[in-house]
Design an enzyme around this catalytic site. Sequence first.
Site, PDB file in Angstrom:
ATOM      1  N   LYS A  52      -6.406   1.508  10.405  1.00  7.04           N
ATOM      2  CA  LYS A  52      -5.441   0.517  10.910  1.00  7.04           C
ATOM      3  C   LYS A  52      -4.069   0.798  10.309  1.00  7.04           C
ATOM      4  O   LYS A  52      -3.062   0.811  11.009  1.00  7.04           O
ATOM      5  CB  LYS A  52      -5.885  -0.881  10.514  1.00  7.04           C
ATOM      6  CG  LYS A  52      -4.815  -1.958  10.650  1.00  7.04           C
ATOM      7  CD  LYS A  52      -5.299  -3.346  10.291  1.00  7.04           C
ATOM      8  CE  LYS A  52      -5.215  -3.653   8.836  1.00  7.04           C
ATOM      9  NZ  LYS A  52      -3.885  -3.983   8.313  1.00  7.04           N
ATOM     10  N   ASN A  53      -4.044   1.038   8.979  1.00  6.14           N
ATOM     11  CA  ASN A  53      -2.764   1.147   8.281  1.00  6.14           C
ATOM     12  C   ASN A  53      -2.072   2.480   8.458  1.00  6.14           C
ATOM     13  O   ASN A  53      -1.002   2.719   7.906  1.00  6.14           O
ATOM     14  CB  ASN A  53      -2.947   0.805   6.792  1.00  6.14           C
ATOM     15  CG  ASN A  53      -3.304  -0.665   6.623  1.00  6.14           C
ATOM     16  OD1 ASN A  53      -3.179  -1.456   7.568  1.00  6.14           O
ATOM     17  ND2 ASN A  53      -3.778  -1.028   5.456  1.00  6.14           N
ATOM     18  N   ARG A  86       5.631 -10.770   0.884  1.00  9.02           N
ATOM     19  CA  ARG A  86       5.769  -9.599   1.778  1.00  9.02           C
ATOM     20  C   ARG A  86       7.239  -9.319   2.115  1.00  9.02           C
ATOM     21  O   ARG A  86       7.628  -9.184   3.261  1.00  9.02           O
ATOM     22  CB  ARG A  86       4.951  -9.822   3.055  1.00  9.02           C
ATOM     23  CG  ARG A  86       3.521 -10.225   2.856  1.00  9.02           C
ATOM     24  CD  ARG A  86       2.668  -9.231   2.100  1.00  9.02           C
ATOM     25  NE  ARG A  86       2.452  -7.991   2.772  1.00  9.02           N
ATOM     26  CZ  ARG A  86       1.477  -7.752   3.652  1.00  9.02           C
ATOM     27  NH1 ARG A  86       0.668  -8.720   3.975  1.00  9.02           N
ATOM     28  NH2 ARG A  86       1.333  -6.561   4.204  1.00  9.02           N
ATOM     29  N   ASP A 126      -6.612  -3.484  -1.167  1.00 14.11           N
ATOM     30  CA  ASP A 126      -7.351  -3.853   0.045  1.00 14.11           C
ATOM     31  C   ASP A 126      -8.863  -3.818  -0.151  1.00 14.11           C
ATOM     32  O   ASP A 126      -9.607  -4.214   0.734  1.00 14.11           O
ATOM     33  CB  ASP A 126      -6.981  -2.925   1.218  1.00 14.11           C
ATOM     34  CG  ASP A 126      -5.548  -3.115   1.639  1.00 14.11           C
ATOM     35  OD1 ASP A 126      -5.040  -2.275   2.407  1.00 14.11           O
ATOM     36  OD2 ASP A 126      -4.925  -4.085   1.181  1.00 14.11           O
ATOM     37  N   CYS A 153       2.909 -14.078   4.237  1.00 13.01           N
ATOM     38  CA  CYS A 153       1.587 -14.321   4.819  1.00 13.01           C
ATOM     39  C   CYS A 153       0.721 -14.901   3.700  1.00 13.01           C
ATOM     40  O   CYS A 153       1.184 -15.162   2.603  1.00 13.01           O
ATOM     41  CB  CYS A 153       0.990 -13.028   5.364  1.00 13.01           C
ATOM     42  SG  CYS A 153       0.524 -11.889   4.065  1.00 13.01           S
ATOM     43  N   ARG A 159      -8.587  -8.522  13.084  1.00 10.52           N
ATOM     44  CA  ARG A 159      -7.347  -7.745  13.003  1.00 10.52           C
ATOM     45  C   ARG A 159      -7.615  -6.338  12.491  1.00 10.52           C
ATOM     46  O   ARG A 159      -6.890  -5.403  12.795  1.00 10.52           O
ATOM     47  CB  ARG A 159      -6.342  -8.420  12.056  1.00 10.52           C
ATOM     48  CG  ARG A 159      -5.867  -9.765  12.515  1.00 10.52           C
ATOM     49  CD  ARG A 159      -4.788 -10.288  11.624  1.00 10.52           C
ATOM     50  NE  ARG A 159      -3.728  -9.304  11.457  1.00 10.52           N
ATOM     51  CZ  ARG A 159      -2.614  -9.544  10.786  1.00 10.52           C
ATOM     52  NH1 ARG A 159      -2.432 -10.703  10.211  1.00 10.52           N
ATOM     53  NH2 ARG A 159      -1.685  -8.625  10.675  1.00 10.52           N
TER      54      ARG A 159
HETATM   55  C1  EPZ Z   1       0.561  -2.005   3.353  1.00 12.52           C
HETATM   56  O1  EPZ Z   1       1.320  -3.208   3.328  1.00 12.52           O
HETATM   57  C2  EPZ Z   1      -0.747  -2.349   4.046  1.00 12.52           C
HETATM   58  N1  EPZ Z   1      -0.484  -2.826   5.393  1.00 12.52           N
HETATM   59  C3  EPZ Z   1      -1.494  -3.417   3.266  1.00 12.52           C
HETATM   60  O2  EPZ Z   1      -2.753  -3.598   3.913  1.00 12.52           O
HETATM   61  C4  EPZ Z   1      -1.736  -2.893   1.845  1.00 12.52           C
HETATM   62  O3  EPZ Z   1      -2.360  -3.923   1.091  1.00 12.52           O
HETATM   63  C5  EPZ Z   1      -0.404  -2.524   1.196  1.00 12.52           C
HETATM   64  O4  EPZ Z   1       0.270  -1.541   2.021  1.00 12.52           O
HETATM   65  C6  EPZ Z   1      -0.590  -1.919  -0.194  1.00 12.52           C
HETATM   66  O5  EPZ Z   1      -1.429  -0.814  -0.122  1.00 12.52           O
HETATM   67  C7  EPZ Z   1      -0.179  -1.924   6.371  1.00 12.52           C
HETATM   68  O6  EPZ Z   1      -0.082  -0.740   6.138  1.00 12.52           O
HETATM   69  C8  EPZ Z   1       0.009  -2.486   7.753  1.00 12.52           C
HETATM   70  P1  EPZ Z   1       3.754  -2.624   0.194  1.00 12.52           P
HETATM   71  P2  EPZ Z   1       2.878  -3.173   2.855  1.00 12.52           P
HETATM   72  O7  EPZ Z   1       5.077  -2.465   0.815  1.00 12.52           O
HETATM   73  O8  EPZ Z   1       3.507  -1.933   3.342  1.00 12.52           O
HETATM   74  C9  EPZ Z   1       6.091  -5.979  -2.293  1.00 12.52           C
HETATM   75  C10 EPZ Z   1      -4.554  -4.795   4.794  1.00 12.52           C
HETATM   76  O9  EPZ Z   1      -5.362  -5.623   4.322  1.00 12.52           O
HETATM   77  N2  EPZ Z   1       7.273  -5.487  -1.594  1.00 12.52           N
HETATM   78  O10 EPZ Z   1       3.125  -1.474  -0.534  1.00 12.52           O
HETATM   79  O11 EPZ Z   1       3.472  -4.477   3.214  1.00 12.52           O
HETATM   80  C11 EPZ Z   1       5.083  -6.641  -1.354  1.00 12.52           C
HETATM   81  O12 EPZ Z   1       5.421  -8.007  -1.171  1.00 12.52           O
HETATM   82  C12 EPZ Z   1      -3.079  -4.895   4.462  1.00 12.52           C
HETATM   83  O13 EPZ Z   1      -4.882  -3.854   5.563  1.00 12.52           O
HETATM   84  C13 EPZ Z   1       8.508  -6.019  -1.917  1.00 12.52           C
HETATM   85  O14 EPZ Z   1       8.626  -6.905  -2.765  1.00 12.52           O
HETATM   86  O15 EPZ Z   1       2.681  -3.104   1.275  1.00 12.52           O
HETATM   87  C14 EPZ Z   1       3.782  -6.458  -2.088  1.00 12.52           C
HETATM   88  O16 EPZ Z   1       3.655  -7.473  -3.063  1.00 12.52           O
HETATM   89  C15 EPZ Z   1      -2.759  -6.059   3.544  1.00 12.52           C
HETATM   90  N3  EPZ Z   1       9.615  -5.564  -1.268  1.00 12.52           N
HETATM   91  C16 EPZ Z   1       3.949  -5.100  -2.757  1.00 12.52           C
HETATM   92  O17 EPZ Z   1       5.377  -4.854  -2.822  1.00 12.52           O
HETATM   93  C17 EPZ Z   1       9.536  -4.584  -0.298  1.00 12.52           C
HETATM   94  O18 EPZ Z   1      10.585  -4.191   0.253  1.00 12.52           O
HETATM   95  C18 EPZ Z   1       3.287  -3.947  -2.018  1.00 12.52           C
HETATM   96  O19 EPZ Z   1       3.808  -3.941  -0.720  1.00 12.52           O
HETATM   97  C19 EPZ Z   1       8.259  -4.058   0.021  1.00 12.52           C
HETATM   98  C20 EPZ Z   1       7.145  -4.510  -0.642  1.00 12.52           C
END
Ligand code: EPZ
Length: 426
Positions: free
Chosen positions: A22-23, A122, A306, A117, A398
Amino acid sequence: MEVFQIEGGHPITGQVTVEGAKNSALKLMAATIMAPGVTTLTNVPNISDVHVMGKVLKRLGASVVVVDEHTLEIDTSTVDRWETPYELVAKMRASTAVLGPLIARFGRAVVAMPGGCNIGARKIDMHLLGLQCLGVHFENEHGDINASIPNGMHGDTVTLDFASVGATENLMMASVFAEGVTTIDNAAREPEIVDLANMLNAMGARISGAGSPLIEIEGVRELHPVKHQVVGDRIEAGTYVAVGALCGDPVRVSGFNPLHLGLVLKKYEQMGITIERHHDGCTVSRTEPLRACDIQTLPFPGFPTDMQAQTMTLLALAQGSSVVTENVFENRFIAASELNRMGADIRIEGHHAVVHGVERLQGTQVKSPDLRGGAALVMAALAAEGTTTISGISHIDRGYEHFCEKLTSLGAKISRIEIDDDPDED
Ligand code: EPZ
């Protein structure tokens, strides 16, 4: 309202094949915007998030043809808009993955600021700060991010505060056509990043270092469409490995690279689980009681956030006490309170969860709080005494294709049924 009804205690054994990740699929779909023409994606999971991303691309003017359940033909030559609708971003924050591709192709993008969410705020501040380094100007108008590049895009070095998956992907895509070389330092290393870089390079991009903390993107003039197979879903796979570990009889999980679950499988072996690795998956079994084990989530190759909820269910039934530390999201222990309603003994202290293993869990009514928490509750129900009813299963749909059918093929007694919503329900 649709719910899962699960009768616990039945042996789980057999073989299951996972779908494409998915990701990865969601970002690959967004990236097709940068290569006008027909890109064919194979091994695409048939899940609701992919359907939403298909709607986003259609709103932008692309055509998305479902050739078969797992193959999409996406023609982006007709994309003539750069604004994504709020209601789709609100439905799926991964829609922000079109930000980089739209800026790259049109020099413009209007993307609704994603809301938080269940698992956290996020934010996308790192995406925006990094893009600004490359010459992108942003205006926030009525909750929308309005991006433009008045003086074009130029390569630069962007160092991320945190190895953000989404920020790495948006920066990698946005910089493909930038003048000169862009370097992303402290980049995320997830296998899905490598899959995206592989497709972009096949399209004509010049990206090196994907999978390492230092990714270099040399600007090129254009990309061409390709045919690409989505990498196997390591998290769907890990979920079925955890299901197999619950009951102990052998479960073979195919369709993914076990190296993409390296630390998870090593931690599971520490918990007394037997893992036999194959080139396209692994076989999980267990002949001894589950052992407690401390877990802390980190960006890849650390323990994936995850897989945290699913592992919490295993630890809830392990001998001894474990500490689970969630370092990636600020609110990803929501399933614990539902597990406690089933008899688990989990205490949350900030970003730690202290899990005291119990002998057994009891079936009851629970609600899925999010995608992975929902999978964790399904696991708990499979092992529990009696029957469990799980609501909120749209979260699970999802990210898990045919979850009910695949678990049934492994021997689970699970069915998807329709029940009346209680009008007084809050
Ligand atoms: C991706 O989310 C995945 N989703 C998530 O999978 C996964 O948990 C996550 O990466 C970490 O591996 C998809 O790929 C669609 P991050 P993403 O940017 O890109 C903070 C699932 O269950 N952050 O690595 O949103 C953020 O809030 C989902 O399949 C900022 O603060 O993850 C989080 O706390 C859930 N500012 C942390 O960093 C930013 O600009 C990691 O986020 C970006 C992120």
